[in-house]
Design a protein around this motif. Structure first.
Motif, PDB file in Angstrom:
ATOM      1  N   UNK A 129       0.849  -1.185   0.000  1.00  0.00           N
ATOM      2  CA  UNK A 129       0.000   0.000   0.000  1.00  0.00           C
ATOM      3  C   UNK A 129       0.891   1.244   0.000  1.00  0.00           C
ATOM      4  N   UNK A 130       0.293   2.388  -0.146  1.00  0.00           N
ATOM      5  CA  UNK A 130       1.064   3.634  -0.065  1.00  0.00           C
ATOM      6  C   UNK A 130       1.633   3.827   1.335  1.00  0.00           C
ATOM      7  N   UNK A 131       0.908   3.359   2.328  1.00  0.00           N
ATOM      8  CA  UNK A 131       1.412   3.431   3.700  1.00  0.00           C
ATOM      9  C   UNK A 131       2.648   2.545   3.867  1.00  0.00           C
ATOM     10  N   UNK A 132       2.612   1.365   3.262  1.00  0.00           N
ATOM     11  CA  UNK A 132       3.783   0.475   3.306  1.00  0.00           C
ATOM     12  C   UNK A 132       4.991   1.147   2.660  1.00  0.00           C
ATOM     13  N   UNK A 133       4.771   1.756   1.501  1.00  0.00           N
ATOM     14  CA  UNK A 133       5.870   2.437   0.807  1.00  0.00           C
ATOM     15  C   UNK A 133       6.450   3.560   1.653  1.00  0.00           C
ATOM     16  N   UNK A 159      14.020  -2.242  10.752  1.00  0.00           N
ATOM     17  CA  UNK A 159      12.691  -1.683  10.475  1.00  0.00           C
ATOM     18  C   UNK A 159      12.322  -1.845   9.010  1.00  0.00           C
ATOM     19  N   UNK A 160      13.308  -1.718   8.120  1.00  0.00           N
ATOM     20  CA  UNK A 160      13.022  -1.887   6.695  1.00  0.00           C
ATOM     21  C   UNK A 160      12.614  -3.326   6.387  1.00  0.00           C
ATOM     22  N   UNK A 161      13.333  -4.283   6.949  1.00  0.00           N
ATOM     23  CA  UNK A 161      13.002  -5.684   6.686  1.00  0.00           C
ATOM     24  C   UNK A 161      11.646  -6.050   7.291  1.00  0.00           C
ATOM     25  N   UNK A 162      11.356  -5.503   8.468  1.00  0.00           N
ATOM     26  CA  UNK A 162      10.048  -5.733   9.084  1.00  0.00           C
ATOM     27  C   UNK A 162       8.946  -5.128   8.220  1.00  0.00           C
ATOM     28  N   UNK A 163       9.212  -3.952   7.651  1.00  0.00           N
ATOM     29  CA  UNK A 163       8.228  -3.296   6.790  1.00  0.00           C
ATOM     30  C   UNK A 163       7.955  -4.118   5.537  1.00  0.00           C
ATOM     31  N   UNK A 164       8.986  -4.774   5.000  1.00  0.00           N
ATOM     32  CA  UNK A 164       8.782  -5.663   3.845  1.00  0.00           C
ATOM     33  C   UNK A 164       7.869  -6.820   4.234  1.00  0.00           C
ATOM     34  N   UNK A 176       7.032 -14.505  11.668  1.00  0.00           N
ATOM     35  CA  UNK A 176       8.435 -14.933  11.673  1.00  0.00           C
ATOM     36  C   UNK A 176       9.340 -13.735  11.928  1.00  0.00           C
ATOM     37  N   UNK A 177       9.044 -12.618  11.274  1.00  0.00           N
ATOM     38  CA  UNK A 177       9.842 -11.411  11.489  1.00  0.00           C
ATOM     39  C   UNK A 177       9.821 -10.976  12.934  1.00  0.00           C
ATOM     40  N   UNK A 178       8.673 -11.094  13.577  1.00  0.00           N
ATOM     41  CA  UNK A 178       8.562 -10.711  14.986  1.00  0.00           C
ATOM     42  C   UNK A 178       9.384 -11.643  15.867  1.00  0.00           C
ATOM     43  N   UNK A 179       9.313 -12.937  15.605  1.00  0.00           N
ATOM     44  CA  UNK A 179      10.006 -13.917  16.441  1.00  0.00           C
ATOM     45  C   UNK A 179      11.516 -13.747  16.367  1.00  0.00           C
ATOM     46  N   UNK A 180      12.045 -13.531  15.157  1.00  0.00           N
ATOM     47  CA  UNK A 180      13.502 -13.486  14.993  1.00  0.00           C
ATOM     48  C   UNK A 180      14.056 -12.072  15.035  1.00  0.00           C
ATOM     49  N   UNK A 181      13.240 -11.118  15.469  1.00  0.00           N
ATOM     50  CA  UNK A 181      13.662  -9.717  15.455  1.00  0.00           C
ATOM     51  C   UNK A 181      14.969  -9.481  16.215  1.00  0.00           C
ATOM     52  N   UNK A 182      15.059  -9.983  17.442  1.00  0.00           N
ATOM     53  CA  UNK A 182      16.263  -9.760  18.246  1.00  0.00           C
ATOM     54  C   UNK A 182      17.485 -10.392  17.586  1.00  0.00           C
TER      55      UNK A 182
END
Length: 258
Positions: A129-133, A159-164, A176-182
């Motif tokens: 979406x435009x918000x994602x961009x 933050x960029x990878x999480x946004x993807x 998965x992104x949330x779990x492996x964030x740290x």
């Protein structure tokens, strides 16, 4: 390869049994209790931690559920093989950061990223979406502003990878992104592009991810993501194998949430 590279102290548990489980879990992951080893008996463990028998048993039940231990009649409590550990458990990942991550851990992390993130980038290119961009571009600008070896740069990269992952629209990829964030933050700190040419390459290929998603070019987005992950792996190979002082590193529970 088990040489310790980086230690990220994580937030301590609040309850007695959770703290005992964390302490034993870190000892198992660090190799102080090897695979197939029987833990000391209840009396010794109770004296060691200064807790009651019910607290100790609850701690063991927690570790059994996470795949680190098994209990056998007439044998006792035994450390399970590494392949049985639940690596998508948030506590198990956090305990790896407490114990000190090594190149084996980083390679395994990169391999799961290669299995998931290029596909997430492809989906993001078709669903964003435009918000994602806007979020992707904000993260990109943060990366450009910050020093390459700073925690802020690693957080912007994360933050960029999480946004993807969010833009992919796939709830499993977001989870998965949330779990492996740290673990990702630790990886990005270790692979910081300190040389000017490395920084230029990192910024260029991250920008290509953003541009491809903006252009709805799924193949280009996946290709750029693959390059970014492989590039990070190459920088890990050149990293010094030494333990960083814990006080010099951020807590794993700080920063942006996935």
């Amino acid at each position: 390869m088990t040489s310790r590279i980086l230690v990220i102290p994580t937030r301590r548990a609040h309850s007695n049994h959770a703290e005992v489980a964390r302490s034993i879990g870190v000892d198992i992951i660090a190799g102080r209790y090897a695979e197939g080893t029987r833990l000391p008996g209840d009396a010794e463990m109770i004296a060691m931690f200064g807790v009651s028998r019910p607290v100790l048993r609850e701690s063991v039940k927690t570790l059994v559920a996470k795949g680190l231990l098994t209990t056998k009649a007439r044998v006792g409590t035994v450390v399970r093989e590494r392949g049985a550990w639940n690596m998508f458990d948030a506590d198990v990942l956090a305990w790896h950061l407490d114990a000190g991550i090594d190149k084996r851990f980083l390679n395994d992390l990169a391999e799961i990223r290669l299995a998931v993130e290029p596909r997430a980038a492809m989906l993001a290119a078709t669903r964003r979406s435009e918000e994602d961009l806007a979020e992707l571009r904000r993260s990109m600008e943060r990366m450009r502003r910050e020093a390459s070896d700073s925690v802020s740069f690693a957080d912007a990269d994360l933050a960029l990878h999480v946004a993807v992952a969010r833009a992919s629209g796939n709830l499993f990829m977001r989870s998965i992104g949330h779990v492996i964030e740290a673990a990702l933050r630790a990886s990005f700190l270790l692979s910081a592009p300190v040389e000017p040419e490395d920084r230029d390459a990192v910024l260029l290929w991250h920008q290509r991810i953003v541009d491809a998603i903006a252009a709805r070019d799924a193949d280009a987005a996946a290709e750029a993501m693959v390059f970014v992950i492989h590039n990070g792996m190459h920088r890990h190979e050149g990293a010094a194998i030494e333990t960083a002082p814990a006080e010099a590193l951020p807590s794993a529970d700080t920063g942006e949430q996935a």
